[in-house]
Design a protein around this motif. Structure first.
Motif, PDB file in Angstrom:
ATOM      1  N   PHE A 194      80.740 104.001  59.859  1.00  9.55           N
ATOM      2  CA  PHE A 194      80.514 103.246  61.093  1.00  9.55           C
ATOM      3  C   PHE A 194      79.911 104.137  62.174  1.00  9.55           C
ATOM      4  O   PHE A 194      78.889 103.801  62.786  1.00  9.55           O
ATOM      5  N   ASN A 195      80.532 105.287  62.412  1.00 11.43           N
ATOM      6  CA  ASN A 195      80.113 106.164  63.504  1.00 11.43           C
ATOM      7  C   ASN A 195      78.693 106.677  63.325  1.00 11.43           C
ATOM      8  O   ASN A 195      77.883 106.651  64.257  1.00 11.43           O
ATOM      9  N   GLU A 196      78.374 107.160  62.135  1.00 14.38           N
ATOM     10  CA  GLU A 196      77.050 107.743  61.917  1.00 14.38           C
ATOM     11  C   GLU A 196      75.964 106.678  61.852  1.00 14.38           C
ATOM     12  O   GLU A 196      74.850 106.875  62.347  1.00 14.38           O
ATOM     13  N   SER A 197      76.267 105.536  61.250  1.00 15.21           N
ATOM     14  CA  SER A 197      75.266 104.471  61.193  1.00 15.21           C
ATOM     15  C   SER A 197      74.939 103.952  62.590  1.00 15.21           C
ATOM     16  O   SER A 197      73.776 103.666  62.910  1.00 15.21           O
ATOM     17  N   PHE A 198      75.960 103.827  63.439  1.00 12.09           N
ATOM     18  CA  PHE A 198      75.714 103.418  64.824  1.00 12.09           C
ATOM     19  C   PHE A 198      74.835 104.434  65.545  1.00 12.09           C
ATOM     20  O   PHE A 198      73.857 104.079  66.221  1.00 12.09           O
ATOM     21  N   ALA A 199      75.150 105.722  65.392  1.00 12.78           N
ATOM     22  CA  ALA A 199      74.365 106.761  66.066  1.00 12.78           C
ATOM     23  C   ALA A 199      72.924 106.780  65.559  1.00 12.78           C
ATOM     24  O   ALA A 199      71.996 107.027  66.330  1.00 12.78           O
ATOM     25  N   LEU A 298      75.099 114.783  47.359  1.00 11.92           N
ATOM     26  CA  LEU A 298      74.749 113.374  47.525  1.00 11.92           C
ATOM     27  C   LEU A 298      75.897 112.527  48.040  1.00 11.92           C
ATOM     28  O   LEU A 298      75.739 111.329  48.260  1.00 11.92           O
ATOM     29  N   ALA A 299      77.059 113.144  48.248  1.00  7.53           N
ATOM     30  CA  ALA A 299      78.252 112.368  48.565  1.00  7.53           C
ATOM     31  C   ALA A 299      78.145 111.617  49.886  1.00  7.53           C
ATOM     32  O   ALA A 299      78.728 110.539  50.034  1.00  7.53           O
ATOM     33  N   LEU A 300      77.416 112.169  50.866  1.00 10.87           N
ATOM     34  CA  LEU A 300      77.396 111.571  52.195  1.00 10.87           C
ATOM     35  C   LEU A 300      76.141 110.761  52.485  1.00 10.87           C
ATOM     36  O   LEU A 300      75.946 110.322  53.620  1.00 10.87           O
ATOM     37  N   VAL A 301      75.290 110.546  51.471  1.00 15.48           N
ATOM     38  CA  VAL A 301      74.056 109.800  51.711  1.00 15.48           C
ATOM     39  C   VAL A 301      74.349 108.432  52.302  1.00 15.48           C
ATOM     40  O   VAL A 301      73.736 108.009  53.286  1.00 15.48           O
ATOM     41  N   ALA A 302      75.321 107.717  51.716  1.00 12.26           N
ATOM     42  CA  ALA A 302      75.628 106.368  52.187  1.00 12.26           C
ATOM     43  C   ALA A 302      76.201 106.378  53.599  1.00 12.26           C
ATOM     44  O   ALA A 302      76.035 105.414  54.349  1.00 12.26           O
ATOM     45  N   THR A 303      76.863 107.455  53.985  1.00 13.78           N
ATOM     46  CA  THR A 303      77.533 107.519  55.283  1.00 13.78           C
ATOM     47  C   THR A 303      76.566 107.248  56.425  1.00 13.78           C
ATOM     48  O   THR A 303      76.909 106.591  57.410  1.00 13.78           O
ATOM     49  N   TYR A 304      75.342 107.727  56.308  1.00 12.15           N
ATOM     50  CA  TYR A 304      74.401 107.677  57.420  1.00 12.15           C
ATOM     51  C   TYR A 304      73.447 106.489  57.389  1.00 12.15           C
ATOM     52  O   TYR A 304      72.647 106.345  58.313  1.00 12.15           O
ATOM     53  N   HIS A 305      73.502 105.640  56.366  1.00 15.97           N
ATOM     54  CA  HIS A 305      72.540 104.541  56.377  1.00 15.97           C
ATOM     55  C   HIS A 305      73.097 103.199  55.948  1.00 15.97           C
ATOM     56  O   HIS A 305      72.488 102.164  56.233  1.00 15.97           O
ATOM     57  N   ASP A 306      74.258 103.140  55.300  1.00 16.89           N
ATOM     58  CA  ASP A 306      74.745 101.879  54.750  1.00 16.89           C
ATOM     59  C   ASP A 306      74.839 100.764  55.783  1.00 16.89           C
ATOM     60  O   ASP A 306      74.492  99.614  55.502  1.00 16.89           O
ATOM     61  N   LEU A 307      75.320 101.062  56.970  1.00 13.96           N
ATOM     62  CA  LEU A 307      75.577 100.026  57.970  1.00 13.96           C
ATOM     63  C   LEU A 307      74.490  99.929  59.033  1.00 13.96           C
ATOM     64  O   LEU A 307      74.578  99.091  59.930  1.00 13.96           O
ATOM     65  N   ALA A 353      66.005 102.902  55.455  1.00 13.76           N
ATOM     66  CA  ALA A 353      67.262 103.654  55.508  1.00 13.76           C
ATOM     67  C   ALA A 353      67.043 104.964  56.240  1.00 13.76           C
ATOM     68  O   ALA A 353      65.940 105.474  56.340  1.00 13.76           O
ATOM     69  N   ALA A 354      68.130 105.532  56.740  1.00 11.79           N
ATOM     70  CA  ALA A 354      68.073 106.788  57.481  1.00 11.79           C
ATOM     71  C   ALA A 354      68.608 107.927  56.649  1.00 11.79           C
ATOM     72  O   ALA A 354      69.550 107.766  55.896  1.00 11.79           O
ATOM     73  N   LEU A 355      67.991 109.073  56.781  1.00 16.09           N
ATOM     74  CA  LEU A 355      68.389 110.254  56.017  1.00 16.09           C
ATOM     75  C   LEU A 355      69.630 110.895  56.608  1.00 16.09           C
ATOM     76  O   LEU A 355      69.836 110.867  57.813  1.00 16.09           O
ATOM     77  N   THR A 356      70.476 111.445  55.760  1.00 17.27           N
ATOM     78  CA  THR A 356      71.655 112.129  56.269  1.00 17.27           C
ATOM     79  C   THR A 356      71.263 113.323  57.114  1.00 17.27           C
ATOM     80  O   THR A 356      70.301 114.012  56.835  1.00 17.27           O
ATOM     81  N   ASP A 357      72.031 113.557  58.178  1.00 13.88           N
ATOM     82  CA  ASP A 357      71.785 114.751  58.987  1.00 13.88           C
ATOM     83  C   ASP A 357      71.895 116.003  58.147  1.00 13.88           C
ATOM     84  O   ASP A 357      71.222 116.997  58.391  1.00 13.88           O
ATOM     85  N   ASP A 358      72.772 115.968  57.144  1.00 12.89           N
ATOM     86  CA  ASP A 358      72.937 117.131  56.272  1.00 12.89           C
ATOM     87  C   ASP A 358      71.602 117.538  55.671  1.00 12.89           C
ATOM     88  O   ASP A 358      71.202 118.700  55.721  1.00 12.89           O
ATOM     89  N   ALA A 359      70.869 116.566  55.112  1.00 13.48           N
ATOM     90  CA  ALA A 359      69.563 116.889  54.545  1.00 13.48           C
ATOM     91  C   ALA A 359      68.520 117.057  55.643  1.00 13.48           C
ATOM     92  O   ALA A 359      67.647 117.930  55.568  1.00 13.48           O
ATOM     93  N   GLU A 360      68.620 116.226  56.673  1.00 14.19           N
ATOM     94  CA  GLU A 360      67.642 116.266  57.765  1.00 14.19           C
ATOM     95  C   GLU A 360      67.597 117.629  58.434  1.00 14.19           C
ATOM     96  O   GLU A 360      66.543 118.119  58.834  1.00 14.19           O
ATOM     97  N   ASN A 361      68.759 118.263  58.562  1.00 13.97           N
ATOM     98  CA  ASN A 361      68.824 119.561  59.235  1.00 13.97           C
ATOM     99  C   ASN A 361      67.958 120.608  58.553  1.00 13.97           C
ATOM    100  O   ASN A 361      67.488 121.556  59.185  1.00 13.97           O
ATOM    101  N   GLN A 362      67.729 120.467  57.256  1.00 13.04           N
ATOM    102  CA  GLN A 362      67.009 121.487  56.512  1.00 13.04           C
ATOM    103  C   GLN A 362      65.529 121.563  56.919  1.00 13.04           C
ATOM    104  O   GLN A 362      64.857 122.562  56.672  1.00 13.04           O
ATOM    105  N   VAL A 363      65.025 120.489  57.538  1.00 14.73           N
ATOM    106  CA  VAL A 363      63.609 120.478  57.914  1.00 14.73           C
ATOM    107  C   VAL A 363      63.295 121.527  58.964  1.00 14.73           C
ATOM    108  O   VAL A 363      62.203 122.077  59.005  1.00 14.73           O
TER     109      VAL A 363
END
Length: 365
Positions: A194-199, A298-307, A353-363
């Motif tokens: 909820f928190n990450e998808s809202f952000a 890959l565990a947190l991929v859904a956290t940042y885009h599902d909702l 869908a939005a990319l997880t910050d975890d992966a996004e940070n690597q850019v």
């Protein structure tokens, strides 16, 4: 002093609830936070200092513009967050440890006062993060350690701008600031989805409006290219995740599942190499592959885009941002299953869908 007193009380409660086994972790967390705040100086002081490099001054001046825009145009909290700057002399502010079982994509959870339960454990020291990761690996967990450039204290502290992200390109700098400020608007303890998808929904709207108001064609083109690469990479993550989920749900033996798991990750490596060729050699996501690939990546991929689709629909339904934020806070008060069902029902249209910050940070590092 009020915020420090509240944090001190929260820390004391954490120690009492967590017991001796958690004491070392909470001590490093408290020390890390107070050290970060001690290093922060008002941005205006940095701008007035003749010894500060012109490039940094330019970025800090841009931060002030983005901060004003966040409050005025996005109605994000108008407080001391991002009004100071700290030079940390390290590439990340935190290192997060994520862990999963060998044959599951379900991330382990750690529960804390205030923040609730989250699917990662953060350390201010890379060495301590790696030591804890090694402990988890010895227990046969899949583990991923990733650097974090920024985080939100949910308004308990006036979070400073950090050297770990201040040099980001303008649109990305705005994206990160909008995202972290959004956590102060609505936050459901223990519900990262909820928190990450809202952000993410807020950052998307914010960047769109920022570029429209302040961008030129060069910025728009750069952001479109960045977004396209991001979507390509996310598609690879999701395809790999689906293959792994199918493998783990099968009736094959554990030995066969382990073998198939290795094949899936090898295919992912090959597919990423093909993506890089298509991108003309762009290597912005290479750091994500720095550790051997496993479930924890890959565990947190859904956290940042599902909702996110549900939040986008809700944003369209409400007449203004104030009403949108009020509706989000109302949903946050529901039980987790109810709030997820409500947002899932809203998000019926196909969306990006939005990319997880975890992966996004690597850019950027």
């Amino acid at each position: 002093m009020g915020k420090k007193w509240r944090i001190g009380m929260a820390f004391g409660a954490a120690v009492l609830m967590g017991g001796c086994a958690q004491l070392g972790y909470y001590v490093q967390a408290a020390q890390g936070q107070f050290s970060l705040m001690a290093q922060a100086r008002a941005i205006d002081d940095w701008l007035a200092d003749p010894a500060v490099a012109g490039k940094l001054k330019g970025q800090l001046a841009k931060v002030k513009e983005i901060r004003r825009f966040a409050s005025k145009e996005l109605h994000l909290p108008d407080n001391g967050t991002f009004t100071s700057y700290a030079d940390l002399q390290r590439p990340y502010v935190l290192w997060n440890v994520v862990a999963t079982p060998a044959l599951s994509l379900q991330a382990s959870q750690w529960c804390f006062p205030i923040a609730g339960c989250v699917n990662y454990r953060g350390y201010y020291s890379q060495e301590e993060a790696q030591a804890y990761a090694a402990e988890l690996r010895s227990q046969n967990y899949d583990v991923h350690v990733s650097g974090v450039p920024a985080y939100s204290t949910l308004g308990w502290f006036d979070d400073p701008v950090l050297s770990t992200f201040v040099q980001y390109p303008e649109a990305e700098l705005a994206r990160l600031m909008f995202h972290e400020l959004a956590h102060q608007v609505a936050y459901a303890p223990g519900d990262s989805r909820f928190n990450e998808s809202f952000a993410v929904a807020v950052e998307e709207l914010g960047v769109e409006r920022w570029i429209k108001a302040h961008g030129d064609e060069k910025m728009r083109a750069a952001y479109r290219l960045h977004a396209a690469r991001k979507q390509d990479f996310l598609a690879l993550l999701l395809t790999t995740r689906e293959a792994l989920e199918s493998n783990y749900a099968s009736r094959a033996s554990d030995a066969r599942k382990i073998a198939r798991k290795a094949e899936i990750f090898q295919s992912m490596q090959v597919a990423y190499g093909e993506l890089k060729q298509r991108w003309g050699g762009y290597a912005g996501y290479d750091r994500w592959f720095a550790e051997p690939l496993n479930n924890a990546h890959l565990a947190l991929v859904a956290t940042y885009h599902d909702l996110v689709p549900g939040f986008r629909t809700l944003l369209q339904q409400e007449s203004d941002l104030g009403n949108f934020y009020a509706a989000v806070r109302s949903i946050s008060a529901l039980e987790p299953q109810q709030r997820h069902q409500r947002l899932a029902a809203l998000g019926v249209a196909p969306v990006q869908a939005a990319l997880t910050d975890d992966a996004e940070n690597q850019v950027h590092n």
